[in-house]
Design a protein around this motif. Structure first.
Motif, mmCIF file in Angstrom:
data_model
loop_
_atom_site.group_PDB
_atom_site.id
_atom_site.type_symbol
_atom_site.label_atom_id
_atom_site.label_comp_id
_atom_site.label_asym_id
_atom_site.label_seq_id
_atom_site.Cartn_x
_atom_site.Cartn_y
_atom_site.Cartn_z
ATOM 1 N N HIS A 94 0.820 -1.266 0.081
ATOM 2 C CA HIS A 94 -0.080 0.077 0.040
ATOM 3 C C HIS A 94 0.850 1.439 -0.035
ATOM 4 O O HIS A 94 0.272 2.311 -0.041
ATOM 5 N N ASN A 97 2.218 5.982 2.440
ATOM 6 C CA ASN A 97 1.119 6.796 2.563
ATOM 7 C C ASN A 97 -0.210 5.909 3.487
ATOM 8 O O ASN A 97 -0.762 6.103 4.115
ATOM 9 N N GLY A 98 -0.112 4.562 2.697
ATOM 10 C CA GLY A 98 -0.940 3.661 3.386
ATOM 11 C C GLY A 98 -0.715 2.984 4.667
ATOM 12 O O GLY A 98 -1.415 2.686 5.472
ATOM 13 N N ILE A 101 -1.861 5.766 7.038
ATOM 14 C CA ILE A 101 -3.420 5.871 7.443
ATOM 15 C C ILE A 101 -3.790 4.471 8.382
ATOM 16 O O ILE A 101 -4.533 4.534 9.063
ATOM 17 N N HIS A 242 -6.201 11.686 4.048
ATOM 18 C CA HIS A 242 -7.438 11.469 3.459
ATOM 19 C C HIS A 242 -7.977 9.796 3.643
ATOM 20 O O HIS A 242 -7.291 9.083 3.128
ATOM 21 N N ILE A 243 -9.030 9.782 4.083
ATOM 22 C CA ILE A 243 -9.707 8.689 4.502
ATOM 23 C C ILE A 243 -11.114 8.401 3.790
ATOM 24 O O ILE A 243 -11.981 9.200 4.172
ATOM 25 N N ASP A 244 -11.462 7.378 3.003
ATOM 26 C CA ASP A 244 -12.852 7.371 2.559
ATOM 27 C C ASP A 244 -13.089 5.753 2.586
ATOM 28 O O ASP A 244 -12.127 5.052 3.020
ATOM 29 N N THR A 247 -10.639 3.339 1.049
ATOM 30 C CA THR A 247 -9.278 3.108 2.006
ATOM 31 C C THR A 247 -9.375 2.561 3.085
ATOM 32 O O THR A 247 -8.500 1.519 3.481
ATOM 33 N N ILE A 248 -10.708 2.678 3.727
ATOM 34 C CA ILE A 248 -10.952 1.655 5.014
ATOM 35 C C ILE A 248 -10.921 0.234 4.766
ATOM 36 O O ILE A 248 -10.273 -0.658 5.443
ATOM 37 N N ALA A 250 -9.671 -1.325 2.208
ATOM 38 C CA ALA A 250 -8.307 -1.907 1.631
ATOM 39 C C ALA A 250 -7.250 -1.911 2.898
ATOM 40 O O ALA A 250 -6.533 -2.937 2.845
ATOM 41 N N LEU A 251 -7.641 -1.058 3.907
ATOM 42 C CA LEU A 251 -6.608 -1.150 5.070
ATOM 43 C C LEU A 251 -7.126 -1.630 6.470
ATOM 44 O O LEU A 251 -6.316 -1.621 7.291
#
Length: 562
Positions: A94, A97-98, A101, A242-244, A247-248, A250-251
């Motif tokens: 990721h 940046n991943g 987050i 930035h979290i959408d 993103t949630i 995926a992580l």
């Protein structure tokens, strides 16, 4: 809710008052721990696949938050080796940046666990499972440092354990022997400099010497500067990632992995610290602080943080007894980052590899790993299953399977421990003290002797309660008799807790006597060397002989005084 359960230890200690003498000791301990944390923070960051300053930022930001708001009075927070396995894989999949987050998300998960009071349940993780995944992580850390240990010109390493060694095999003809010599010298100095002095950490001596030699002689080895460029001498302003929903989604799994491992390690560190200082941490408040630390670390672009067992132990050994030492350690790192960044960039990567190999060696605690081979076969199965799943598959999978196995084994052992007797057998049977009532037995116990009876299996779920009860003794008896006639079995976690308690009591001058253990339990005590620790004369089949032994010890002490 327990009184003060969600009150930070620092606030409690400030209210009670901290003496000038203790303040001096805390400041001194904080300076030493800050120096120790410097190479580790940089090394853990690099090994995790991110730039070195992210390790320093994490140690500074998270270190202050954990010390100010934590539930332990001596916990030192920061990046740790246990995270390397997970973080490297996240960065590979990721990006940096991943990871930032995921750290931010993990912080809220850990805080939620704390507010939900799950800290009380994380203590019950079985000992073989902990040793299994800790040793597995140690082996993976060692594996990840082979590239820099030998100075191999490998651009990027795969996250998989087996794939790493395949890549190493194809590059073994490209060993940089200068880098290898520096790494070996670092390992030797880090391990044995303690024989010269305990005041200066061997890892710091190794870094200073290797950096000077490489710079002065312009040796052909890779350094932090040649790999990562300049180390920033400032901390950037906090920024919300930035979290959408995508993103949630995926992580979320990596974030849960960070949260679980961070929670387990922080509470393990706090428990170890309690044993060293004879204190009691607030587990749920500790989780809330650890969660907040990870949120702030993510805001400042850092990596995950948790309680660092080695740095916490260093803090205690150097006199730290309040969170002030943890705050000072973070301030020391901040000053080093602001003033010494131009020098830190010259550190050879092979030197950092040597330091991490020493960390992996200590982290593995291989003497505990192999000692468990003497315990019950079921405990060995949990140990090896967790170890191999951690190394070859996934840490979280290892913990999940380990917990399921432990639960199934526990249910099996509980069913075996249950027996049905006829009424005549119950009426005809006598206990190991004849047919006297427990109250009548108490009348025969001397003044300076305490008798505790354990009823039920001493397994991983009950061992924490057992430790808390014994640790809460309002008086310090000369002799403590542990009556174990109603303990059908004891597992590796129970054995470990029993050994910790015995060591703690013996250090305070209390003699421990064990009475009434059945054949299977005595066999486990023998294999765990508890016979040697307590003296075999202090292990008895009957309560009558145990009480007589206590009287003999008291009489001998009385004669010696007179």
């Amino acid at each position: 809710m327990k009184k003060g359960e969600f009150t930070p230890k620092f606030f409690t200690l400030l209210k009670a008052g901290i003496t000038k003498k203790q303040l001096y000791k805390d400041v001194l301990a904080g300076i030493i721990v800050g120096i120790v944390a410097l190479p580790l923070s940089i090394a853990f960051a690099i090994a995790s696949g991110v730039s070195p300053e992210k390790g320093l930022i994490t140690a500074i930001i998270a270190g202050i938050v954990i010390s100010v708001f934590g539930g332990s009075r001596v916990q030192i927070g920061g990046p740790t080796g246990a995270f390397i396995v997970i973080l490297y894989a996240i960065v590979q999949e990721h990006g940096v940046n991943g990871l930032t987050i995921a750290t931010f998300m993990a912080g809220f998960i850990i805080m939620g666990m704390g507010f939900a009071k799950l800290g009380n349940f994380l203590k019950f993780i079985p000992y073989p499972l902990i040793v299994g995944f800790t040793s597995g992580i140690a082996l993976i850390i060692f594996s990840s440092q082979i590239k820099d240990l030998f100075g191999m010109p490998i651009e990027s390493l795969p996250a998989d354990f087996v794939d790493k060694w395949v890549v190493y095999g194809s590059h073994f003809t490209q060993i940089n022997w200068v880098a290898f010599a520096i790494a070996i010298a670092t390992i030797v100095i880090s391990l044995f400099f303690i024989r010269v002095t305990t005041k200066i950490p061997g890892s710091i001596v190794a870094i200073v010497l290797s950096t000077i030699v490489v710079y002065y002689f312009d040796l052909p080895v890779e350094t932090i500067e040649s790999k990562f460029g300049e180390i920033p001498n400032s901390i950037s302003m906090p920024a919300f990632p930035h979290i959408d929903f995508a993103t949630i989604k995926a992580l979320i799994q990596p974030a849960i992995a960070i949260a679980l491992l961070g929670s387990i390690e922080s509470l393990l560190s706090a428990v170890v610290a309690d044993g060293m200082i004879g204190g009691r941490h607030r587990s749920n408040m500790e989780l809330v602080a650890q969660g907040a630390a990870n949120v702030f670390s993510g805001l400042f672009g850092g990596i995950p943080a948790t309680g660092a067992i080695a740095r916490t132990a260093t803090n205690i050994k150097n006199g730290g007894r309040t969170p002030i030492s943890g705050i000072v350690h973070a301030i020391v790192l901040l000053l080093i980052m602001l003033l010494m960044a131009p020098v830190a960039k010259l550190i050879p990567l092979s030197c950092l590899a040597g330091i991490l190999i020493v960390v992996a060696w200590h982290m593995g605690e291989w003497h505990h790993f192999f000692a468990l081979f003497k315990s019950n076969k079921m405990d060995i199965i949990v140990l090896l299953t967790t170890f191999f799943l951690t190394v070859f598959f996934d840490l979280i999978l290892a913990i999940e399977i380990g917990m399921i196995l432990s639960s199934l084994i526990f249910m099996k052992r509980m069913s075996e421990a249950t027996s049905i007797k006829s009424t005549s057998n119950i009426l005809d049977s006598n206990d190991d003290f004849g047919d006297k009532l427990f109250e009548e037995e108490l009348a025969e116990i001397p003044k300076d002797v305490l008798l505790y009876e354990i009823n039920g299996p001493l397994f991983f779920g009950a061992s924490q309660k057992f430790q808390e009860v014994i640790s809460d003794l309002n008086q310090r008896p000369k002799i403590l008799i542990l009556r174990m006639r109603n303990v059908p079995f004891i597992d590796a976690t129970g054995i470990n807790r029993l050994k910790e308690i015995c060591k703690q009591l013996q250090s305070r001058g209390t003699t421990v006597i064990i009475s009434g253990a059945n054949h299977e339990v005595k066999l486990e005590l023998l294999k765990a060397n508890i016979y040697t620790m307590l003296n075999k004369n202090n292990i008895h089949d009957k309560i009558s002989s145990a009480i007589q032994r206590a009287k003999n010890i008291l009489e001998a002490e009385s004669k010696n005084k007179s």
